[in-house]
Design a protein around this motif. Structure first.
Motif, PDB file in Angstrom:
ATOM      1  N   GLU A  66       0.828  -1.209   0.000  1.00  0.00           N
ATOM      2  CA  GLU A  66       0.000   0.000   0.000  1.00  0.00           C
ATOM      3  C   GLU A  66       0.858   1.253   0.000  1.00  0.00           C
ATOM      4  OE1 GLU A  66      -3.195   2.274   2.903  1.00  0.00           O
ATOM      5  OE2 GLU A  66      -2.938   0.099   3.086  1.00  0.00           O
ATOM      6  N   THR A  67       1.938   1.241   0.803  1.00  0.00           N
ATOM      7  CA  THR A  67       2.804   2.418   0.857  1.00  0.00           C
ATOM      8  C   THR A  67       3.439   2.688  -0.503  1.00  0.00           C
ATOM      9  OG1 THR A  67       3.307   2.060   3.203  1.00  0.00           O
ATOM     10  CG2 THR A  67       4.835   3.427   1.950  1.00  0.00           C
ATOM     11  N   VAL A  68       3.969   1.651  -1.132  1.00  0.00           N
ATOM     12  CA  VAL A  68       4.602   1.830  -2.441  1.00  0.00           C
ATOM     13  C   VAL A  68       3.561   2.242  -3.481  1.00  0.00           C
ATOM     14  CG1 VAL A  68       5.848   0.642  -4.285  1.00  0.00           C
ATOM     15  CG2 VAL A  68       6.480   0.236  -1.893  1.00  0.00           C
ATOM     16  N   TRP A  69       2.362   1.658  -3.413  1.00  0.00           N
ATOM     17  CA  TRP A  69       1.298   1.989  -4.363  1.00  0.00           C
ATOM     18  C   TRP A  69       0.915   3.467  -4.300  1.00  0.00           C
ATOM     19  CZ3 TRP A  69      -3.754   3.687  -3.405  1.00  0.00           C
ATOM     20  CH2 TRP A  69      -4.588   3.713  -4.519  1.00  0.00           C
ATOM     21  N   ARG A  70       0.897   4.017  -3.088  1.00  0.00           N
ATOM     22  CA  ARG A  70       0.501   5.421  -2.976  1.00  0.00           C
ATOM     23  C   ARG A  70       1.676   6.374  -3.175  1.00  0.00           C
ATOM     24  NH1 ARG A  70      -0.347   4.096   2.987  1.00  0.00           N
ATOM     25  NH2 ARG A  70       1.446   4.995   4.067  1.00  0.00           N
ATOM     26  N   GLY A  71       2.833   5.843  -3.596  1.00  0.00           N
ATOM     27  CA  GLY A  71       3.971   6.689  -3.935  1.00  0.00           C
ATOM     28  C   GLY A  71       4.966   6.893  -2.820  1.00  0.00           C
ATOM     29  N   GLY A  72       4.907   6.077  -1.788  1.00  0.00           N
ATOM     30  CA  GLY A  72       5.788   6.241  -0.646  1.00  0.00           C
ATOM     31  C   GLY A  72       6.964   5.280  -0.632  1.00  0.00           C
ATOM     32  N   THR A  73       7.807   5.466   0.366  1.00  0.00           N
ATOM     33  CA  THR A  73       8.969   4.615   0.607  1.00  0.00           C
ATOM     34  C   THR A  73       8.811   3.952   1.968  1.00  0.00           C
ATOM     35  OG1 THR A  73      10.378   6.130  -0.648  1.00  0.00           O
ATOM     36  CG2 THR A  73      11.488   4.575   0.831  1.00  0.00           C
ATOM     37  N   VAL A  74       9.174   2.673   2.057  1.00  0.00           N
ATOM     38  CA  VAL A  74       9.117   1.943   3.318  1.00  0.00           C
ATOM     39  C   VAL A  74      10.536   1.657   3.794  1.00  0.00           C
ATOM     40  CG1 VAL A  74       8.203  -0.036   4.569  1.00  0.00           C
ATOM     41  CG2 VAL A  74       7.028   0.790   2.515  1.00  0.00           C
ATOM     42  N   VAL A  75      10.848   2.044   5.021  1.00  0.00           N
ATOM     43  CA  VAL A  75      12.088   1.634   5.670  1.00  0.00           C
ATOM     44  C   VAL A  75      11.736   0.569   6.698  1.00  0.00           C
ATOM     45  CG1 VAL A  75      14.040   2.336   7.113  1.00  0.00           C
ATOM     46  CG2 VAL A  75      13.220   3.841   5.286  1.00  0.00           C
ATOM     47  N   VAL A  76      12.375  -0.595   6.581  1.00  0.00           N
ATOM     48  CA  VAL A  76      12.127  -1.722   7.481  1.00  0.00           C
ATOM     49  C   VAL A  76      13.369  -1.920   8.346  1.00  0.00           C
ATOM     50  CG1 VAL A  76      11.507  -4.162   7.639  1.00  0.00           C
ATOM     51  CG2 VAL A  76      10.644  -2.782   5.738  1.00  0.00           C
ATOM     52  N   PRO A  77      13.447  -1.278   9.516  1.00  0.00           N
ATOM     53  CA  PRO A  77      14.591  -1.529  10.400  1.00  0.00           C
ATOM     54  C   PRO A  77      14.545  -2.974  10.899  1.00  0.00           C
ATOM     55  CG  PRO A  77      13.423   0.490  11.009  1.00  0.00           C
ATOM     56  CD  PRO A  77      12.541  -0.271  10.074  1.00  0.00           C
ATOM     57  N   ALA A  78      15.652  -3.688  10.779  1.00  0.00           N
ATOM     58  CA  ALA A  78      15.654  -5.109  11.119  1.00  0.00           C
ATOM     59  C   ALA A  78      17.005  -5.510  11.699  1.00  0.00           C
ATOM     60  CB  ALA A  78      15.344  -5.960   9.885  1.00  0.00           C
ATOM     61  N   PHE A  79      16.988  -6.393  12.674  1.00  0.00           N
ATOM     62  CA  PHE A  79      18.230  -6.932  13.217  1.00  0.00           C
ATOM     63  C   PHE A  79      18.969  -7.672  12.111  1.00  0.00           C
ATOM     64  CE2 PHE A  79      15.020  -7.361  16.729  1.00  0.00           C
ATOM     65  CZ  PHE A  79      15.351  -6.162  17.344  1.00  0.00           C
ATOM     66  N   ALA A  80      20.282  -7.537  12.093  1.00  0.00           N
ATOM     67  CA  ALA A  80      21.076  -8.118  11.018  1.00  0.00           C
ATOM     68  C   ALA A  80      21.010  -9.638  11.006  1.00  0.00           C
ATOM     69  CB  ALA A  80      22.536  -7.667  11.144  1.00  0.00           C
ATOM     70  N   ILE A  81      20.925 -10.231  12.201  1.00  0.00           N
ATOM     71  CA  ILE A  81      20.973 -11.689  12.332  1.00  0.00           C
ATOM     72  C   ILE A  81      19.561 -12.216  12.560  1.00  0.00           C
ATOM     73  CG2 ILE A  81      21.848 -13.603  13.706  1.00  0.00           C
ATOM     74  CD1 ILE A  81      24.288 -11.865  14.353  1.00  0.00           C
ATOM     75  N   GLY A  82      19.015 -12.885  11.573  1.00  0.00           N
ATOM     76  CA  GLY A  82      17.705 -13.506  11.699  1.00  0.00           C
ATOM     77  C   GLY A  82      16.583 -12.673  11.131  1.00  0.00           C
ATOM     78  N   ARG A  83      16.403 -11.458  11.620  1.00  0.00           N
ATOM     79  CA  ARG A  83      15.243 -10.670  11.223  1.00  0.00           C
ATOM     80  C   ARG A  83      15.373 -10.127   9.806  1.00  0.00           C
ATOM     81  NH1 ARG A  83      12.104  -9.236  15.175  1.00  0.00           N
ATOM     82  NH2 ARG A  83      12.883 -11.261  15.876  1.00  0.00           N
ATOM     83  N   THR A  84      16.565  -9.695   9.413  1.00  0.00           N
ATOM     84  CA  THR A  84      16.755  -9.235   8.035  1.00  0.00           C
ATOM     85  C   THR A  84      16.423 -10.346   7.047  1.00  0.00           C
ATOM     86  OG1 THR A  84      18.397  -7.514   8.499  1.00  0.00           O
ATOM     87  CG2 THR A  84      18.503  -8.560   6.338  1.00  0.00           C
ATOM     88  N   GLN A  85      16.899 -11.553   7.329  1.00  0.00           N
ATOM     89  CA  GLN A  85      16.641 -12.674   6.419  1.00  0.00           C
ATOM     90  C   GLN A  85      15.163 -13.059   6.429  1.00  0.00           C
ATOM     91  OE1 GLN A  85      19.206 -12.882   8.924  1.00  0.00           O
ATOM     92  NE2 GLN A  85      20.535 -11.904   7.404  1.00  0.00           N
ATOM     93  N   GLU A  86      14.526 -13.010   7.591  1.00  0.00           N
ATOM     94  CA  GLU A  86      13.098 -13.315   7.668  1.00  0.00           C
ATOM     95  C   GLU A  86      12.293 -12.311   6.849  1.00  0.00           C
ATOM     96  OE1 GLU A  86      10.013 -15.844   9.288  1.00  0.00           O
ATOM     97  OE2 GLU A  86      12.197 -16.017   9.291  1.00  0.00           O
TER      98      GLU A  86
END
Length: 410
Positions: A205-225
């Motif tokens: 939805e964010t990308v569709w309405r012209g926005g950018t999404v930042v997904v802060p994620a832990f490097a180990i485990g969460r980024t890959q998930e």
């Protein structure tokens, strides 16, 4: 068998349990400011590390500064992840008294490292030790310690529910005493399918309405998930920060992954960022999804991306895990502002929390401990250990919550 709790007792962070003054289980650090390390002086004969997260493995190189250096036992992924964490810690704190080890100590990890697979007994400090899959992150392990009379099970962090990166823990080895984590002892996780669906819908939805999404994620485990979820839902994404290196490391250990082909596919479809020549600033202007460290907004490339998108309510900051009190991520959730790179900034972008937890929730903990109704239970790694132990006693279990520094006989 005597066990002393040098960290992780009624707290989350700096886990460390010493068995008979000889065998050390984990040696982590709490990423506070300044960082916190286990209490007391230790000189173990051997160390077993349950998994490669900072709060369990972050201080291990500090054990190698003397002449007598203990063997370090772990799975192959944990070995690789622990070294990556140590090198990152040196970058952040190596020139200050906050770091208890040096680059030389980190290099010594390779000299004392001994790796093991799941279910393969080995000798450490005179004990028979066996590692079992804990279902938390790749390489995470329950640690069973057997001295011939007493069998002690140290759960480390574990998960009994579904994740895309690793399979859930199903191991229940017989034990006389269990040291059990309790991170989410009062929480029932939302079904993972529902979390994923809402996460994917928000990104689209964010990308569709012209926005950018930042997904802060832990490097180990969460980024890959997060990468695997995006790939499963056909969502294009960039990946930035230490999670890139971790992803490449994990791909080298397919036997510790739930679906190695899926991770390879997610990594090949994601666009990795090197950060050169203003690349991050240009990416932040696109209608896209950016998965980046750090997960609690305490550093990393997120310090570029979040300030770049913060002023536009069309954009979204999609947090992917628990935000510790006192971190910029927690501040952002509670106040709509965050201290980023030393400046407190208002954030007009949408802020969301999607709980991709890798820990057992209350139901998972109770189900696990139901297999140990005749065992002594010692509750640690939580902020309500005493309360949870009391609830277990009310249910007929022999449970207690050790204090920091306390020594108990099991």
């Amino acid at each position: 068998m005597e066990v002393q709790f040098l960290g992780g007792a009624d707290e989350i962070g700096r886990s460390a349990v010493l068995v008979d003054d000889r065998l050390l289980l984990d040696y982590g650090m709490a990423s506070e400011s300044p960082p916190q390390y286990p209490v007391g002086d230790v000189d173990p004969d051997a160390v077993v590390v349950s998994h490669g997260h900072l709060d369990h493995a972050g201080a291990v190189p500090a054990l190698l500064s003397g002449r007598d250096r203990p063997a370090i036992h772990w799975t192959p992924p944990t070995r690789d992840l622990a070294r990556t964490l140590a090198e990152d810690t040196l970058k952040l704190h190596g020139s200050t008294p906050r770091c208890p080890f040096t680059d030389t100590d980190v290099r010594r990890l390779g000299e004392v490292s001994e790796t093991h697979g799941y279910g393969e007994p080995f000798e450490a400090a005179g004990y028979e030790v066996t590692l079992y899959d804990a279902g938390h992150i790749p390489g995470s392990a329950h640690v069973l310690v057997d001295d011939g009379e007493t069998r002690l099970l140290y759960t480390g962090d574990f998960h009994t529910g579904r994740q895309r990166l690793v399979a859930p823990s199903t191991a229940r080895p017989a034990a006389d005493a269990v040291i059990c984590e309790s991170t989410y002892s009062d929480v029932t996780h939302e079904p993972r399918d529902a979390v994923e669906r809402r996460f994917a819908e928000s990104l689209r939805e964010t990308v569709w309405r012209g926005g950018t999404v930042v997904v802060p994620a832990f490097a180990i485990g969460r980024t890959q998930e997060a990468m695997l979820v995006c790939a499963a839902h056909d969502i294009d994404c960039y990946v930035d920060g230490m999670g890139q290196r971790v992803t490449e490391q994990l791909k080298r250990h397919p036997e510790f992954l739930r679906d190695a082909d899926a991770l390879r596919g997610a990594a090949s479809s994601a666009r990795f960022v090197d950060g050169r020549d203003g690349q991050r600033e240009r990416i932040a202007e696109q209608n896209t999804v950016i998965i980046t460290t750090s997960g609690m907004l305490s550093g990393g490339p997120a310090m570029t991306y979040v300030p770049a998108i913060r002023g536009d309510p069309t954009n979204t900051v999609a947090l992917t895990g628990y935000q510790v009190e006192g971190t910029p991520g927690r501040q952002l959730l509670e106040t709509g502002t965050a201290e980023l790179d030393g400046r407190v900034m208002p954030v007009s972008a949408q802020v969301e929390l999607h709980e991709f937890s890798a820990h057992a929730d209350r139901e998972g903990l109770l189900g696990f401990l139901d297999s140990y109704r005749d065992s002594q239970i010692l509750v640690n790694h939580g902020d309500r250990c005493g309360e949870f132990a009391a609830e277990l006693r009310a249910d007929g279990l022999d449970a207690g919550a050790p204090a920091l520094g306390e020594t108990l006989t099991v």
